[in-house]
Design an enzyme around this catalytic site. Structure first.
Site, short mmCIF file in Angstrom:
data_model
loop_
_atom_site.label_atom_id
_atom_site.label_comp_id
_atom_site.label_asym_id
_atom_site.label_seq_id
_atom_site.Cartn_x
_atom_site.Cartn_y
_atom_site.Cartn_z
CG ASP A 245 -1.75 1.18 1.71
OD1 ASP A 245 -2.68 1.35 0.75
OD2 ASP A 245 -1.55 2.10 2.34
CD GLU A 318 -2.71 2.81 -3.39
OE1 GLU A 318 -3.53 3.86 -3.42
OE2 GLU A 318 -1.58 3.19 -2.34
C1 NOJ Z 1 -4.25 3.48 -0.31
C2 NOJ Z 1 -5.19 2.45 -0.21
O1 NOJ Z 1 -5.67 1.43 -1.17
C3 NOJ Z 1 -7.12 3.21 0.47
O2 NOJ Z 1 -8.38 2.13 0.34
C4 NOJ Z 1 -6.12 3.96 1.93
O3 NOJ Z 1 -6.86 4.72 2.77
C5 NOJ Z 1 -4.78 4.33 1.26
N1 NOJ Z 1 -3.38 4.01 0.41
C6 NOJ Z 1 -3.90 4.62 2.88
O4 NOJ Z 1 -3.20 3.26 3.53
#
Ligand code: NOJ
Ligand code: CA
Length: 597
Positions: A245, A318
Site C-alpha cells: 500500500d 500501489e
Molecule cells: C491506499 C489504499 O488503497 C486506500 O484505501 C487507503 O486509504 C490509503 N492507501 C492509505 O492507506
C-alpha cells in the site's frame, strides 16, 4: 456528470496517491497444488494471473453483524473458482480501529475479530489452495494506526526507544510556551495539513493520510527489520505475496522544504476538494529511496519457497505514477528486482474511450518496460467503478464487455474488483450524515468519499442481496435487484458470463496466455485492434469498437490470408469470415483465431 467526478477522484488518488524455508508451514494444510503441477507454472503463475480484489468488509458476512468476514469469503470460493481467478488480493483484515477501514493497522500479525481469527485465515488459505486460488495480503508500510503499540510508545516521550520510528519534527517558531506553526506546507492526501501537533511530546508528527495514520520513519533500520519479520510471518502461513500500500510515500525530502503550490492558466492557485491548495508532491512522493527499500524487500521475499505452499511469492505495488518511465523503474534495475507487478495506472485512468490513448498506453507497456509483465486494472476500492468512469448511460453493458476484453486479452496480469464482473454500479451516499469514509465527510459535497464503490457484493435479489442476514454496514443499492450473481449466472449473455468467457480465453489459449501484443490498424480512431501470438502457435485477434456507431474494420496480418475462427463475440453479432471485413456493433467485440488458410 459521473465522468467529471471520476476524473476528480482519479486525480485525487493519483496524489494518494535463501535459504529454502521448510519450517513454519501450518500443520494440516494440504499441498496447495496437485502433485504434478508444473514447476514452470508455479514459477510463472503471476505472469498471466487473474487477480480478484476483495474488500472483506463488503464481500460476504457469515455471522449477521453486517460486516463481511473471512469465513464469508471461504464460503464463496466455489463462485470464484468458476469465475476462473488465480489469486485474491485481500485488502487489510488485520486488527485496526477501522478509521480507514483497515488501512490503519494496530497489529500486523493477527486478524481483526470483526473479520475472524488466524484459524479462519489459515482455513481460507487452505480452502483457496484446494481450488488453486492464492491469497495476496495487503501490507501497509507507510504508516500504522495511532493505536499501534509502536506509536503509543513513540508518542509517550521523546526518549522512548520507539521515538525515532515515526516522523517527529519541531513546530516552526516554537517556543517553550507556543507550539509554533507546522514545519512546512505539506498536506495530507485526505485533507488539510499533514502535520499533527502532539501535546505530550510537544512536537508535530507527519501523516500523509488520516491523523490516525502516522507515517513510519523509513530512515530507521529497525522499521525495515520489523517489516521483514511481518512479511516472513505471513509468507510462512501460505500467502502468495503482498500488495504494498502507498509504497511511493515511504520517504519525504529531508530538507522539509515547502511543496510548490500549483496554479491554473491564469496564475491562480489551484484548490482541491478539501479547499486546500493543490501541491506538487515532488518532496513527499516517489523519492528514489523507495527503490532501495523495494530491492531489500524483494530480496527478502525471494528467499521464500515453502514445500507446503509452492510457487513464486509476488509483490504488487500501489504505484500511482506520472508516466511509463517511472513505472518501468518500479520493476527494478538489472539484477536488483523490485516489484513483480507494479500496477499500471496509465491505462487504468485514461477515463475516456479514446482509441489512440488506449493504443499508446498499451503499446507503452509492451515496449517500454523491458521483459517485465504489466499489471492492468481499471478500478479498485479507491475509485469509482468501470461503469461510472467509462459508461455512457446507454451502452454500459457493451462498454463493460469492451473494457473486459482489453483487460483480460492484453498481455500481462489482470486485476479487477469484486462485483465488476456483475456490472455493479458505484452508488455514493446522497446525504452527508450517511457517509462512512471520513474523506467524504471532510470533502462533502465535492468529495463524497469511497463508500459508493464499497457497497456490499450483490449475490441475489433479496433485501440485503445475500450479503448479510443483518443490517449491511453500507446500504445495498436498488440496482442489486437486477445486477446480481443469481440473475446473471444462468444467462449466457450476462456480463458475468462474458467475464467467465474472456478469463477462460486468457487462461486456455496459449497466444493469450503468453503471446506478445501487436497493435493492428494503428491509424483507426474508432476501433482498437490487436494481435497476440505465442511462438509456434496461431495468432489470435481482438477488435473492439470504442464508439456507439457500428464499424467495419479491414485488417491484414502478414503471412495469413485472412480466414478467421470466432472465439468470442458480443452477443448477437455475426461471425466474420475474413480479416478484411469484421463488423462490430456499438462497443462490439470480436475475438478470433487467425487461420493459415
Ligand atoms: C491506499 C489504499 O488503497 C486506500 O484505501 C487507503 O486509504 C490509503 N492507501 C492509505 O492507506
Ligand atoms: Ca461478519
Amino acid at each position: 456528470m459521473h465522468r467529471t467526478k471520476a476524473i476528480l477522484r482519479a486525480a485525487l488518488v493519483l496524489y494518494l496517491g535463501a535459504a529454502t524455508l521448510t519450517a513454519g508451514a501450518q500443520p494440516g494444510h494440504p499441498a496447495r497444488h496437485p502433485a504434478g503441477a508444473s514447476s514452470a507454472g508455479e514459477r510463472d503463475w503471476w505472469k498471466n494471473a487473474v487477480i480478484y480484489e476483495i474488500y472483506p468488509r463488503s464481500f460476504q458476512d457469515s455471522n449477521g453483524d453486517g460486516i463481511g468476514d473471512l469465513n464469508g469469503i471461504t464460503a464463496r470460493l466455489d463462485y470464484l473458482k468458476k469465475l476462473g481467478i488465480d489469486a485474491i488480493w485481500l485488502t487489510p483484515c488485520y486488527p485496526s480501529p477501522q478509521v480507514d477501514f483497515g488501512y490503519d493497522i494496530s497489529d500486523y500479525k493477527n486478524i481483526d475479530p470483526k473479520y475472524g481469527t488466524l484459524d479462519d485465515f489459515d482455513r481460507l488459505v487452505a480452502e483457496a489452495g484446494k481450488r488453486h486460488i492464492r491469497i495476496l495480503m495487503d501490507l501497509v508500510m507507510n504508516h500504522t494506526s495511532d493505536q499501534h503499540p509502536w506509536f503509543l510508545q513513540s508518542r509517550s516521550s521523546r526518549v522512548n526507544p520507539y521515538s525515532d520510528w515515526y516522523m517527529w519534527r519541531d513546530g516552526k517558531g516554537e517556543t517553550a510556551t507556543d507550539q509554533g506553526a507546522p514545519p512546512n506546507n505539506w498536506e495530507s492526501l485526505f485533507g488539510h495539513s499533514a502535520w499533527q501537533w502532539d501535546a505530550a511530546t510537544r512536537q508535530y508528527y507527519y501523516h500523509r493520510f488520516y491523523i490516525q495514520q502516522p507515517d513510519l520513519n523509513w530512515n530507521n533500520p529497525k522499521v525495515h527489520d520489523a517489516f521483514k519479520e511481518i512479511i516472513s510471518f505471513w509468507l510462512k502461513r501460505g500467502v502468495a505475496g503482498f500488495r504494498f500500500d502507498a509504497v511511493t510515500a515511504l520517504y519525504e525530502d529531508p530538507s522539509l522544504a515547502d511543496e510548490e503550490i500549483l496554479k491554473d492558466k491564469d496564475g491562480q492557485p489551484l484548490v482541491n476538494a478539501y479547499g486546500d491548495p493543490v501541491l506538487n508532491d515532488s518532496k513527499t512522493d516517489n523519492l528514489p529511496s523507495v527503490h532501495v527499500v523495494m530491492q531489500e524487500l524483494r530480496a527478502h521475499t525471494d528467499t521464500f519457497s515453502l514445500a507446503a505452499f509452492p510457487g513464486t511469492r509476488v509483490l504488487i505495488g500501489e504505484t500511482y505514477l506520472p508516466n511509463v518511465a517511472e513505472l518501468a523503474k518500479m520493476y527494478g534495475p538489472a539484477g536488483k528486482p523490485e516489484f513483480h507487478l507494479p500496477m499500471d495506472t496509465q491505462v487504468a485512468f485514461i477515463n475516456k474511450l479514446d482509441v489512440a490513448a488506449f493504443r499508446a498506453k498499451l503499446n507503452d507497456v509492451e515496449t517500454k518496460i523491458g521483459d517485465n509483465t504489466p499489471l492492468l486494472l481499471f478500478d479498485n476500492h479507491d475509485n469509482p467503478r468501470v461503469q461510472a468512469r467509462y459508461g455512457d448511460g446507454v451502452h454500459d453493458l457493451d462498454i463493460q464487455r469492451a473494457l473486459a476484453a482489453v483487460l483480460f486479452l492484453s498481455r500481462g496480469a489482470a486485476q479487477f474488483y469484486y462485483g465488476d464482473e456483475l456490472g455493479m454500479l458505484t452508488t455514493p451516499p446522497t446525504r452527508k450524515e450517511d457517509v462512512k469514509d471520513p474523506i467524504g465527510i471532510t470533502g462533502w459535497p465535492n468529495e463524497k468519499g469511497r463508500d459508493g464503490e464499497r457497497t456490499p457484493m450483490q449475490w441475489d435479489a433479496s433485501a440485503n442481496a445475500g450479503f448479510s442476514r443483518g443490517r449491511p454496514w453500507l446500504p445495498v443499492p436498488p440496482s442489486a435487484a437486477a445486477i446480481n450473481v443469481a440473475a446473471e449466472s444462468p444467462d449466457p449473455d450476462s456480463l458475468l458470463a462474458w467475464y467467465e468467457n474472456v478469463i477462460r480465453l486468457k487462461k486456455t489459449i496459449p497466444a493469450f496466455a503468453r503471446g506478445r501484443n501487436t497493435m493492428l490498424d494503428t491509424k483507426n480512431t474508432k476501433v482498437l485492434s490487436w494481435m497476440r501470438k505465442a511462438p509456434g502457435g496461431p495468432p489470435v485477434l481482438v477488435a473492439v469498437n470504442f464508439t456507439a456507431e457500428p464499424q467495419t474494420v479491414s485488417l491484414s496480418v502478414p503471412g495469413f490470408n485472412g480466414k478467421l475462427k470466432t472465439l468470442l463475440k458480443t452477443p448477437g453479432a455475426a461471425d466474420p469470415d475474413s480479416l478484411k471485413a469484421i463488423q462490430l456493433g456499438p462497443f462490439g467485440v470480436f475475438v478470433g483465431k487467425i487461420l493459415q488458410r
